[in-house]
Design a protein around this motif. Structure first.
Motif, short mmCIF file in Angstrom:
data_model
loop_
_atom_site.label_atom_id
_atom_site.label_comp_id
_atom_site.label_asym_id
_atom_site.label_seq_id
_atom_site.Cartn_x
_atom_site.Cartn_y
_atom_site.Cartn_z
N ARG A 177 -10.66 13.44 -36.56
CA ARG A 177 -10.66 13.38 -38.13
C ARG A 177 -9.92 14.53 -38.36
O ARG A 177 -8.61 14.54 -37.46
N GLU A 206 -13.27 5.54 -37.20
CA GLU A 206 -13.34 6.64 -38.70
C GLU A 206 -12.97 8.02 -37.71
O GLU A 206 -11.88 8.90 -38.97
N LEU A 207 -13.60 8.18 -37.53
CA LEU A 207 -13.77 10.18 -36.78
C LEU A 207 -12.81 10.41 -35.87
O LEU A 207 -12.36 11.55 -35.35
N ILE A 208 -11.91 9.13 -35.27
CA ILE A 208 -10.52 8.89 -34.10
C ILE A 208 -9.43 10.17 -35.15
O ILE A 208 -8.93 9.26 -36.63
N ALA A 209 -8.52 10.57 -35.22
CA ALA A 209 -7.36 11.08 -36.29
C ALA A 209 -6.78 10.31 -36.29
O ALA A 209 -6.19 9.35 -35.22
N ARG A 264 -21.21 10.12 -40.98
CA ARG A 264 -20.93 9.85 -42.20
C ARG A 264 -20.03 8.58 -42.26
O ARG A 264 -19.71 7.69 -43.03
N GLU A 320 -3.59 10.04 -37.13
CA GLU A 320 -2.45 10.22 -36.74
C GLU A 320 -2.58 10.12 -35.04
O GLU A 320 -1.14 10.50 -34.43
N THR A 374 -17.41 26.53 -50.78
CA THR A 374 -15.56 26.38 -51.42
C THR A 374 -15.74 27.88 -52.16
O THR A 374 -14.11 28.23 -52.26
N ALA A 399 -10.83 24.91 -50.09
CA ALA A 399 -10.59 24.23 -50.54
C ALA A 399 -11.19 22.63 -50.18
O ALA A 399 -11.74 23.11 -49.19
N ASN A 400 -11.49 22.30 -51.19
CA ASN A 400 -12.82 20.74 -51.12
C ASN A 400 -10.93 20.34 -50.14
O ASN A 400 -9.98 20.45 -50.42
N ALA A 401 -11.44 19.42 -49.25
CA ALA A 401 -10.58 18.36 -48.33
C ALA A 401 -10.08 19.24 -46.90
O ALA A 401 -8.86 18.85 -46.58
N ALA A 402 -10.19 20.75 -46.88
CA ALA A 402 -9.48 21.96 -45.92
C ALA A 402 -10.48 20.81 -44.26
O ALA A 402 -9.37 21.49 -43.76
N GLY A 403 -11.44 20.80 -44.94
CA GLY A 403 -12.24 20.32 -42.65
C GLY A 403 -13.49 20.79 -42.38
O GLY A 403 -13.60 21.63 -42.00
N LYS A 404 -14.20 21.62 -43.45
CA LYS A 404 -14.72 22.03 -43.57
C LYS A 404 -16.47 20.99 -42.75
O LYS A 404 -16.85 21.50 -41.79
N THR A 405 -16.79 20.18 -43.64
CA THR A 405 -17.85 19.38 -43.64
C THR A 405 -17.28 18.88 -41.93
O THR A 405 -18.87 18.72 -41.13
N THR A 406 -16.19 18.64 -41.84
CA THR A 406 -16.02 18.18 -40.38
C THR A 406 -16.64 19.13 -39.27
O THR A 406 -16.60 18.65 -38.07
N1 ATP Z 1 -9.86 9.83 -39.53
C1 ATP Z 1 -9.39 10.95 -39.99
N2 ATP Z 1 -7.94 10.98 -39.44
C2 ATP Z 1 -7.53 12.81 -40.82
N3 ATP Z 1 -8.67 12.98 -41.66
C3 ATP Z 1 -8.85 12.63 -41.75
C4 ATP Z 1 -9.75 11.75 -41.17
N4 ATP Z 1 -11.90 11.49 -41.88
C5 ATP Z 1 -11.15 12.43 -42.94
N5 ATP Z 1 -9.68 13.17 -42.57
C6 ATP Z 1 -10.12 14.44 -43.94
O1 ATP Z 1 -10.10 15.45 -43.79
C7 ATP Z 1 -10.47 15.61 -44.81
C8 ATP Z 1 -11.37 17.09 -44.54
O2 ATP Z 1 -12.72 16.85 -45.06
P1 ATP Z 1 -13.68 17.31 -44.96
O3 ATP Z 1 -14.76 16.45 -45.45
O4 ATP Z 1 -13.86 18.06 -43.88
O5 ATP Z 1 -13.49 18.57 -45.98
P2 ATP Z 1 -14.29 19.80 -46.45
O6 ATP Z 1 -13.07 20.27 -46.52
O7 ATP Z 1 -15.88 19.38 -46.20
O8 ATP Z 1 -14.23 19.72 -48.63
P3 ATP Z 1 -15.40 19.22 -49.58
O9 ATP Z 1 -15.66 20.67 -49.93
O10 ATP Z 1 -14.11 18.32 -50.58
O11 ATP Z 1 -16.54 19.00 -49.17
C9 ATP Z 1 -10.54 15.29 -45.97
O12 ATP Z 1 -9.11 15.10 -46.80
C10 ATP Z 1 -10.23 13.44 -45.30
O13 ATP Z 1 -9.54 12.84 -46.29
#
Ligand code: ATP
Length: 385
Positions: free
Chosen positions: A12, A59-62, A53, A64, A359, A31-38
């Protein structure tokens, strides 16, 4: 058991990450979308070989990821596990790779390579090496959603505890697909499947199904006890939370399973599908003798879900003697200060690794923050704080 190191490559948002983890509580904030849940998703994937999810594994592969030297893009996840304080460290690894078609274009499918201590193994062997319990915001579906959510709850829990369960369930699903295929195609062709062919699949279905049923029933009896106590602790209410396994067949052994299938022969032939067995069962979750999903308040549904997740962790501990890693995704922000502190005191124990995402650090008391490890997550990078 705890995860001492997590390594991600092109998973991701993470292009390249090497993260040392402490045995106790670790809070990932940003912050939101920083990568925490990942981060939690990566550990859940290593534990269960299933994505939390993604609808398709690619979809798990980055996005880029380019792959190396003509290789198709891939993601690599690896974790070092410290099973007991003095036991030898283990490593587990999954490489997920896109595939090229004959014309050199990328196909939508992926391949998965699994290694345990650097040796290639099957997915079925990986499950149970790392045990996790995930608390996710969408968990409410466990009580409000379709029966499949509750079957998955039982399957993910039992699969991490019992290797035989993983194999029996996998066999059951294979046989079910074959048997349904036979029933459906016979119905479509208007020619009944031979009794001999069906008898073979009946036998295979019953053998795998009976084990799955037995273990689910046994687990539900234990979870029922645990969840009752945990619900009272979390909610402070004296309403009884009760779990009951709702089976589509009362069969307890292969002959009674076979007899039940025989009885439904005509109906199954007509409808072209297998009508009884673990794939159709459900778990009833009741509070004061009413289904929480239909009658419970939002607060009761949330507390029931939490009790079910904590019961899952307790069951794993009771069965294996080892505490699973708890993954708490954005859970605490939904609770008020009092409930949050209460929940944390309920779950924080010595030798219990807990990874939490949030967050906002303001959600936590200074005394809690002083006892834990903090990591700041920022756009796919992690900084100890
Ligand atoms: N395959 C992928 N390649 C690159 N980026 C990805 C990929 N899949 C998801 N992302 C991005 O990774 C980012 C981080 O997602 P994540 O759910 O880990 O954020 P988060 O910190 O938990 O956010 P929140 O606080 O909103 O729950 C998101 O911007 C998402 O769009």
């Amino acid at each position: 058991m705890y995860v001492s190191r997590l390594q991600l490559q092109d998973f991701r948002i993470y292009r390249s990450l090497v993260l040392a983890l402490p045995p106790g509580v670790c809070l990932f904030y940003g912050a939101n979308a920083a990568g925490k849940t990942t981060i939690l998703e990566a550990l859940y994937y290593l534990a269960t070989t299933r994505s939390l999810r993604a609808s398709a594994e690619r979809e798990l592969i980055a996005l880029e990821a380019t792959g190396d030297l003509g290789l198709a893009p891939f993601a690599r996840l690896a974790a070092s596990l410290q099973p007991q304080p003095d036991a030898e460290m283990q490593t587990i690894e999954i490489v997920l790779q896109r595939k090229f078609g004959a014309d050199g274009d990328l196909l939508p499918t992926t391949s998965k390579t699994i290694r345990i201590n650097k040796i290639a193994r099957r997915a079925l062997d990986l499950i149970g090496q790392l045990r996790v319990v995930m608390f996710a915001p969408q968990d409410l579906e466990l009580v409000t959603g379709a029966p499949a959510e509750r079957r998955r709850y039982l399957d993910v829990t039992l699969s991490q505890i019992d290797g035989r369960y993983v194999r029996a369930l996998s066999r059951y699903n294979q046989v079910l697909t074959q048997r349904n295929g036979l029933l459906r195609s016979s119905r479509e062709r208007g020619r009944a499947a031979s009794e001999q062919d069906l008898a073979f699949w009946d036998e295979e279905l019953a053998k795998a199904g009976v084990y799955v049923l037995r273990e689910r029933r046994r687990a539900v009896t234990e979870l029922d006890n645990l969840a009752q106590r945990l619900y009272a602790e979390i909610s402070g209410s004296d309403l009884a939370l009760r779990l009951n396994y709702l089976d589509t067949t009362p069969a307890h052994d292969v002959p009674s399973f076979l007899a039940a299938l025989k009885e439904l022969r005509r109906e199954e032939r007509e409808r072209g599908v297998t009508l009884i067995g673990p794939h159709r069962d459900d778990l009833s979750i009741q509070l004061a003798e009413r289904e929480v999903g239909s009658f419970g308040s939002r607060g009761q549904q949330r507390a029931s879900t939490l009790a079910l997740r904590l019961a899952e962790a307790e069951l794993m501990h009771a069965r294996t003697g080892d505490r699973p890693v708890l993954l708490l995704d954005d859970l605490l922000s939904e609770l008020d200060q009092k409930r949050r502190e209460h929940l944390l005191t309920t779950i924080v124990r010595p030798q219990q690794q807990i990874l939490i995402t949030a967050t906002d650090l303001d959600d936590f008391s200074p005394s809690f923050l002083s006892q834990i490890t903090r990591m700041n997550v920022d756009q796919g990078q992690i900084f100890p704080a």
